[in-house]
Motif scaffolding. Structure first.
Motif, PDB file in Angstrom:
ATOM      1  N   LEU A 125       0.829  -1.213   0.000  1.00  0.00           N
ATOM      2  CA  LEU A 125       0.000   0.000   0.000  1.00  0.00           C
ATOM      3  C   LEU A 125       0.861   1.260   0.000  1.00  0.00           C
ATOM      4  CD1 LEU A 125      -2.900  -0.990   2.399  1.00  0.00           C
ATOM      5  CD2 LEU A 125      -2.997  -0.669  -0.084  1.00  0.00           C
ATOM      6  N   GLN A 126       2.026   1.199   0.651  1.00  0.00           N
ATOM      7  CA  GLN A 126       2.934   2.354   0.650  1.00  0.00           C
ATOM      8  C   GLN A 126       3.347   2.725  -0.771  1.00  0.00           C
ATOM      9  OE1 GLN A 126       6.067   1.001   3.393  1.00  0.00           O
ATOM     10  NE2 GLN A 126       6.000   3.063   4.245  1.00  0.00           N
ATOM     11  N   ILE A 127       3.387   1.774  -1.638  1.00  0.00           N
ATOM     12  CA  ILE A 127       3.775   2.035  -3.024  1.00  0.00           C
ATOM     13  C   ILE A 127       2.550   2.300  -3.895  1.00  0.00           C
ATOM     14  CG2 ILE A 127       4.842   1.007  -5.086  1.00  0.00           C
ATOM     15  CD1 ILE A 127       6.634  -0.572  -3.074  1.00  0.00           C
ATOM     16  N   ALA A 128       1.530   1.457  -3.769  1.00  0.00           N
ATOM     17  CA  ALA A 128       0.366   1.525  -4.661  1.00  0.00           C
ATOM     18  C   ALA A 128      -0.450   2.802  -4.485  1.00  0.00           C
ATOM     19  CB  ALA A 128      -0.515   0.302  -4.456  1.00  0.00           C
ATOM     20  N   VAL A 129      -0.694   3.203  -3.253  1.00  0.00           N
ATOM     21  CA  VAL A 129      -1.535   4.387  -3.018  1.00  0.00           C
ATOM     22  C   VAL A 129      -0.893   5.660  -3.569  1.00  0.00           C
ATOM     23  CG1 VAL A 129      -2.563   5.837  -1.218  1.00  0.00           C
ATOM     24  CG2 VAL A 129      -2.815   3.364  -1.111  1.00  0.00           C
ATOM     25  N   PRO A 130       0.373   5.933  -3.273  1.00  0.00           N
ATOM     26  CA  PRO A 130       0.970   7.142  -3.850  1.00  0.00           C
ATOM     27  C   PRO A 130       1.010   7.119  -5.383  1.00  0.00           C
ATOM     28  CG  PRO A 130       2.298   6.409  -2.021  1.00  0.00           C
ATOM     29  CD  PRO A 130       1.277   5.340  -2.275  1.00  0.00           C
ATOM     30  N   VAL A 131       1.313   5.968  -5.964  1.00  0.00           N
ATOM     31  CA  VAL A 131       1.343   5.885  -7.426  1.00  0.00           C
ATOM     32  C   VAL A 131      -0.032   6.190  -7.992  1.00  0.00           C
ATOM     33  CG1 VAL A 131       1.599   4.283  -9.371  1.00  0.00           C
ATOM     34  CG2 VAL A 131       3.331   4.349  -7.572  1.00  0.00           C
ATOM     35  N   ALA A 132      -1.074   5.600  -7.408  1.00  0.00           N
ATOM     36  CA  ALA A 132      -2.438   5.845  -7.894  1.00  0.00           C
ATOM     37  C   ALA A 132      -2.836   7.306  -7.695  1.00  0.00           C
ATOM     38  CB  ALA A 132      -3.421   4.927  -7.177  1.00  0.00           C
ATOM     39  N   LEU A 133      -2.526   7.854  -6.521  1.00  0.00           N
ATOM     40  CA  LEU A 133      -2.896   9.242  -6.241  1.00  0.00           C
ATOM     41  C   LEU A 133      -2.160  10.210  -7.164  1.00  0.00           C
ATOM     42  CD1 LEU A 133      -4.418  11.300  -4.499  1.00  0.00           C
ATOM     43  CD2 LEU A 133      -2.448  11.299  -2.968  1.00  0.00           C
ATOM     44  N   LEU A 134      -0.875  10.008  -7.331  1.00  0.00           N
ATOM     45  CA  LEU A 134      -0.105  10.912  -8.199  1.00  0.00           C
ATOM     46  C   LEU A 134      -0.517  10.771  -9.663  1.00  0.00           C
ATOM     47  CD1 LEU A 134       3.404  10.692  -6.518  1.00  0.00           C
ATOM     48  CD2 LEU A 134       1.715  12.539  -6.352  1.00  0.00           C
ATOM     49  N   SER A 135      -0.899   9.579 -10.074  1.00  0.00           N
ATOM     50  CA  SER A 135      -1.405   9.401 -11.436  1.00  0.00           C
ATOM     51  C   SER A 135      -2.719  10.144 -11.618  1.00  0.00           C
ATOM     52  CB  SER A 135      -1.611   7.921 -11.747  1.00  0.00           C
ATOM     53  OG  SER A 135      -0.398   7.234 -11.682  1.00  0.00           O
ATOM     54  N   LEU A 136      -3.572  10.070 -10.614  1.00  0.00           N
ATOM     55  CA  LEU A 136      -4.847  10.781 -10.669  1.00  0.00           C
ATOM     56  C   LEU A 136      -4.635  12.291 -10.694  1.00  0.00           C
ATOM     57  CD1 LEU A 136      -7.961  10.688 -10.531  1.00  0.00           C
ATOM     58  CD2 LEU A 136      -7.730  10.705  -8.042  1.00  0.00           C
ATOM     59  N   VAL A 137      -3.754  12.779  -9.856  1.00  0.00           N
ATOM     60  CA  VAL A 137      -3.455  14.208  -9.820  1.00  0.00           C
ATOM     61  C   VAL A 137      -2.885  14.659 -11.161  1.00  0.00           C
ATOM     62  CG1 VAL A 137      -1.921  15.958  -8.795  1.00  0.00           C
ATOM     63  CG2 VAL A 137      -3.195  14.384  -7.331  1.00  0.00           C
TER      64      VAL A 137
ATOM     65  N   VAL B 293       4.875  11.942   3.289  1.00  0.00           N
ATOM     66  CA  VAL B 293       4.602  12.027   4.731  1.00  0.00           C
ATOM     67  C   VAL B 293       3.750  10.849   5.178  1.00  0.00           C
ATOM     68  CG1 VAL B 293       3.364  13.372   6.478  1.00  0.00           C
ATOM     69  CG2 VAL B 293       4.908  14.516   4.880  1.00  0.00           C
ATOM     70  N   THR B 294       2.744  10.501   4.393  1.00  0.00           N
ATOM     71  CA  THR B 294       1.877   9.373   4.741  1.00  0.00           C
ATOM     72  C   THR B 294       2.658   8.065   4.738  1.00  0.00           C
ATOM     73  OG1 THR B 294      -0.017  10.525   3.796  1.00  0.00           O
ATOM     74  CG2 THR B 294      -0.246   8.161   4.105  1.00  0.00           C
ATOM     75  N   ALA B 295       3.538   7.881   3.765  1.00  0.00           N
ATOM     76  CA  ALA B 295       4.345   6.659   3.700  1.00  0.00           C
ATOM     77  C   ALA B 295       5.287   6.550   4.901  1.00  0.00           C
ATOM     78  CB  ALA B 295       5.133   6.617   2.395  1.00  0.00           C
ATOM     79  N   LEU B 296       5.885   7.650   5.291  1.00  0.00           N
ATOM     80  CA  LEU B 296       6.767   7.653   6.466  1.00  0.00           C
ATOM     81  C   LEU B 296       5.980   7.361   7.740  1.00  0.00           C
ATOM     82  CD1 LEU B 296       9.114  10.664   5.640  1.00  0.00           C
ATOM     83  CD2 LEU B 296       9.694   8.225   5.622  1.00  0.00           C
ATOM     84  N   TRP B 297       4.790   7.954   7.847  1.00  0.00           N
ATOM     85  CA  TRP B 297       3.940   7.689   9.007  1.00  0.00           C
ATOM     86  C   TRP B 297       3.571   6.211   9.063  1.00  0.00           C
ATOM     87  CZ3 TRP B 297      -0.986   5.700   8.955  1.00  0.00           C
ATOM     88  CH2 TRP B 297      -1.607   5.606  10.199  1.00  0.00           C
ATOM     89  N   ALA B 298       3.173   5.639   7.928  1.00  0.00           N
ATOM     90  CA  ALA B 298       2.785   4.226   7.894  1.00  0.00           C
ATOM     91  C   ALA B 298       3.961   3.334   8.292  1.00  0.00           C
ATOM     92  CB  ALA B 298       2.272   3.850   6.504  1.00  0.00           C
ATOM     93  N   GLN B 299       5.145   3.682   7.826  1.00  0.00           N
ATOM     94  CA  GLN B 299       6.332   2.894   8.164  1.00  0.00           C
ATOM     95  C   GLN B 299       6.595   2.933   9.669  1.00  0.00           C
ATOM     96  OE1 GLN B 299       8.224   0.880   6.274  1.00  0.00           O
ATOM     97  NE2 GLN B 299       9.444   0.373   8.062  1.00  0.00           N
ATOM     98  N   ALA B 300       6.552   4.129  10.232  1.00  0.00           N
ATOM     99  CA  ALA B 300       6.893   4.291  11.651  1.00  0.00           C
ATOM    100  C   ALA B 300       5.817   3.761  12.590  1.00  0.00           C
ATOM    101  CB  ALA B 300       7.163   5.758  11.945  1.00  0.00           C
ATOM    102  N   SER B 301       4.557   3.930  12.237  1.00  0.00           N
ATOM    103  CA  SER B 301       3.508   3.601  13.197  1.00  0.00           C
ATOM    104  C   SER B 301       2.810   2.273  12.938  1.00  0.00           C
ATOM    105  CB  SER B 301       2.466   4.717  13.240  1.00  0.00           C
ATOM    106  OG  SER B 301       1.828   4.826  11.990  1.00  0.00           O
ATOM    107  N   VAL B 302       2.966   1.697  11.762  1.00  0.00           N
ATOM    108  CA  VAL B 302       2.277   0.448  11.469  1.00  0.00           C
ATOM    109  C   VAL B 302       3.265  -0.661  11.094  1.00  0.00           C
ATOM    110  CG1 VAL B 302       0.567  -0.661   9.971  1.00  0.00           C
ATOM    111  CG2 VAL B 302       0.207   1.694  10.705  1.00  0.00           C
ATOM    112  N   ILE B 303       4.042  -0.444  10.066  1.00  0.00           N
ATOM    113  CA  ILE B 303       4.890  -1.509   9.525  1.00  0.00           C
ATOM    114  C   ILE B 303       6.031  -1.877  10.474  1.00  0.00           C
ATOM    115  CG2 ILE B 303       6.417  -2.133   7.615  1.00  0.00           C
ATOM    116  CD1 ILE B 303       4.549  -0.364   5.855  1.00  0.00           C
TER     117      ILE B 303
END
Length: 151
Positions: free
Chosen positions: A49-61, A86-96
């Motif tokens: 998800l750290q990879i897929a969500v940013p790719v999808a969001l940036l493609s949409l933008v 920022v979201t990817a870093l947060w996910a890494q630190a607080s979840v993964i």
């Protein structure tokens, strides 16, 4: 000259000589294995998800701002990229990272239990119950010999 057997570094608990106690400890190790696998799968999904969500969001933008002026599109894209980072870093630190640490801790405990069980199993004979002994051997052999420490 007498030949004395060297004492093991960690004396074996007497309770494991009881087949039921052995089975209880093996069940504990199996529960830890399920927990380790679950945490690793969650961490793996989080990384995807750290990879897929940013790719999808940036493609949409990029698609939505394609008709905009160059400066506006660049600012929106840069802001979106920063938010994704920022979201990817947060996910890494607080979840993964916590899931990975928990899996490593539980795996270490599991390997310690199973290695003790392996020692007992190698010195145990089937005591007339060959099918139970074979089943215990198969269950113990499913476990790794040492922690994998895979991230």
């Amino acid at each position: 000259m007498t030949s004395e057997r060297p004492q093991p570094e960690h004396p074996r608990p007497r309770s494991l000589t009881d087949p039921d106690a052995f089975d209880v400890e093996l069940s504990r190790a199996e529960a830890l294995l399920r927990t380790v696998e679950h945490h690793r799968n969650l961490a793996r999904a989080g990384r995807i998800l750290q990879i897929a969500v940013p790719v999808a969001l940036l493609s949409l933008v990029a698609a939505l701002t394609a008709g905009e002026g160059g400066t506006t599109a660049a600012l929106v894209f840069a802001a979106s990229a920063a938010a994704c980072a920022v979201t990817a870093l947060w996910a890494q630190a607080s979840v993964i990272a916590p899931l990975t640490r928990s899996a490593a801790r539980d795996e270490g405990a599991m390997v310690e239990i199973v290695n003790t069980l392996r020692e007992f199993l190698s010195s145990m004979d089937d005591n007339g119950d060959a099918s139970r002994y074979r089943l215990l051997r198969v269950r113990v052999e499913r476990f790794p010999m040492a922690p994998r420490n895979l991230r």
